[in-house]
Write a protein that holds these residues in place. Sequence first.
Motif, PDB file in Angstrom:
ATOM      1  N   LEU A 238       0.828  -1.209   0.000  1.00 50.46           N
ATOM      2  CA  LEU A 238       0.000   0.000   0.000  1.00 50.46           C
ATOM      3  C   LEU A 238       0.862   1.259   0.000  1.00 50.46           C
ATOM      4  O   LEU A 238       0.584   2.223  -0.708  1.00 50.46           O
ATOM      5  CB  LEU A 238      -0.925   0.014   1.217  1.00 50.46           C
ATOM      6  CG  LEU A 238      -2.134  -0.885   1.167  1.00 50.46           C
ATOM      7  CD1 LEU A 238      -2.856  -0.875   2.512  1.00 50.46           C
ATOM      8  CD2 LEU A 238      -3.075  -0.478   0.060  1.00 50.46           C
ATOM      9  N   GLY A 239       1.898   1.254   0.802  1.00 54.50           N
ATOM     10  CA  GLY A 239       2.793   2.408   0.863  1.00 54.50           C
ATOM     11  C   GLY A 239       3.450   2.684  -0.470  1.00 54.50           C
ATOM     12  O   GLY A 239       3.555   3.839  -0.899  1.00 54.50           O
ATOM     13  N   GLU A 240       3.879   1.630  -1.150  1.00 60.25           N
ATOM     14  CA  GLU A 240       4.502   1.802  -2.469  1.00 60.25           C
ATOM     15  C   GLU A 240       3.520   2.434  -3.445  1.00 60.25           C
ATOM     16  O   GLU A 240       3.849   3.363  -4.170  1.00 60.25           O
ATOM     17  CB  GLU A 240       4.988   0.460  -2.998  1.00 60.25           C
ATOM     18  CG  GLU A 240       5.691   0.565  -4.331  1.00 60.25           C
ATOM     19  CD  GLU A 240       6.178  -0.766  -4.850  1.00 60.25           C
ATOM     20  OE1 GLU A 240       6.966  -0.755  -5.787  1.00 60.25           O
ATOM     21  OE2 GLU A 240       5.760  -1.823  -4.326  1.00 60.25           O
ATOM     22  N   MET A 241       2.276   1.933  -3.464  1.00 65.90           N
ATOM     23  CA  MET A 241       1.265   2.482  -4.355  1.00 65.90           C
ATOM     24  C   MET A 241       0.946   3.925  -3.995  1.00 65.90           C
ATOM     25  O   MET A 241       0.883   4.802  -4.862  1.00 65.90           O
ATOM     26  CB  MET A 241      -0.013   1.651  -4.287  1.00 65.90           C
ATOM     27  CG  MET A 241      -1.109   2.203  -5.196  1.00 65.90           C
ATOM     28  SD  MET A 241      -2.751   1.624  -4.804  1.00 65.90           S
ATOM     29  CE  MET A 241      -3.084   2.417  -3.249  1.00 65.90           C
ATOM     30  N   LEU A 242       0.779   4.181  -2.714  1.00 65.53           N
ATOM     31  CA  LEU A 242       0.361   5.506  -2.275  1.00 65.53           C
ATOM     32  C   LEU A 242       1.421   6.587  -2.512  1.00 65.53           C
ATOM     33  O   LEU A 242       1.086   7.768  -2.585  1.00 65.53           O
ATOM     34  CB  LEU A 242      -0.045   5.473  -0.802  1.00 65.53           C
ATOM     35  CG  LEU A 242      -1.325   4.684  -0.523  1.00 65.53           C
ATOM     36  CD1 LEU A 242      -1.558   4.569   0.986  1.00 65.53           C
ATOM     37  CD2 LEU A 242      -2.520   5.303  -1.205  1.00 65.53           C
ATOM     38  N   MET A 243       2.674   6.196  -2.661  1.00 71.55           N
ATOM     39  CA  MET A 243       3.706   7.179  -2.977  1.00 71.55           C
ATOM     40  C   MET A 243       3.426   7.846  -4.325  1.00 71.55           C
ATOM     41  O   MET A 243       3.747   9.011  -4.527  1.00 71.55           O
ATOM     42  CB  MET A 243       5.087   6.524  -3.031  1.00 71.55           C
ATOM     43  CG  MET A 243       5.648   6.167  -1.694  1.00 71.55           C
ATOM     44  SD  MET A 243       7.385   5.648  -1.743  1.00 71.55           S
ATOM     45  CE  MET A 243       7.372   4.305  -2.909  1.00 71.55           C
ATOM     46  N   TYR A 244       2.811   7.121  -5.247  1.00 71.05           N
ATOM     47  CA  TYR A 244       2.570   7.628  -6.597  1.00 71.05           C
ATOM     48  C   TYR A 244       1.185   8.225  -6.797  1.00 71.05           C
ATOM     49  O   TYR A 244       0.990   9.066  -7.673  1.00 71.05           O
ATOM     50  CB  TYR A 244       2.770   6.496  -7.617  1.00 71.05           C
ATOM     51  CG  TYR A 244       4.179   6.001  -7.634  1.00 71.05           C
ATOM     52  CD1 TYR A 244       5.187   6.729  -8.254  1.00 71.05           C
ATOM     53  CD2 TYR A 244       4.530   4.818  -7.000  1.00 71.05           C
ATOM     54  CE1 TYR A 244       6.504   6.280  -8.248  1.00 71.05           C
ATOM     55  CE2 TYR A 244       5.832   4.369  -6.992  1.00 71.05           C
ATOM     56  CZ  TYR A 244       6.818   5.100  -7.620  1.00 71.05           C
ATOM     57  OH  TYR A 244       8.113   4.652  -7.608  1.00 71.05           O
ATOM     58  N   VAL A 245       0.221   7.828  -6.011  1.00 73.16           N
ATOM     59  CA  VAL A 245      -1.160   8.236  -6.229  1.00 73.16           C
ATOM     60  C   VAL A 245      -1.371   9.753  -6.143  1.00 73.16           C
ATOM     61  O   VAL A 245      -2.081  10.311  -6.980  1.00 73.16           O
ATOM     62  CB  VAL A 245      -2.112   7.465  -5.290  1.00 73.16           C
ATOM     63  CG1 VAL A 245      -3.513   8.027  -5.332  1.00 73.16           C
ATOM     64  CG2 VAL A 245      -2.134   5.994  -5.669  1.00 73.16           C
ATOM     65  N   PRO A 246      -0.778  10.471  -5.190  1.00 68.79           N
ATOM     66  CA  PRO A 246      -1.019  11.917  -5.165  1.00 68.79           C
ATOM     67  C   PRO A 246      -0.574  12.626  -6.448  1.00 68.79           C
ATOM     68  O   PRO A 246      -1.286  13.495  -6.951  1.00 68.79           O
ATOM     69  CB  PRO A 246      -0.207  12.398  -3.959  1.00 68.79           C
ATOM     70  CG  PRO A 246      -0.129  11.209  -3.064  1.00 68.79           C
ATOM     71  CD  PRO A 246      -0.016  10.035  -4.004  1.00 68.79           C
TER      72      PRO A 246
END
Length: 101
Positions: free
Chosen positions: A67-75
């Motif tokens: 989740l952390g890896e994905m969330l780094m890019y989402v913003p």
Amino acid sequence: MSHIENILIRADIKSEETDSLKNIRMHSEAAYEGLISGLGAIGNIAFWACDNKNYSDDMARSDLCALGEMLMYVPGITAALKFNAEEADFNIKEREQKKKR
């Protein structure tokens, strides 16, 4: 601005045809709303998974890392989508104003 925003933001948006701008606006807004909605759902899932006795610490750590890896890019992705939608909308309105003159 993050690297992903620089890749996703359309620098050539003014040169697009009006129908193409409407398409960019529609898909960018839909993707933006979908990502925002999905992030809220992920938060709910993560919260409730913590209260499950069969959810091991190792499983939680692995999921949290993903989740952390994905969330780094989402913003950055969502910001670029919002920018594209707003730019397309601005250009459409500007063209409509020119037609009225």
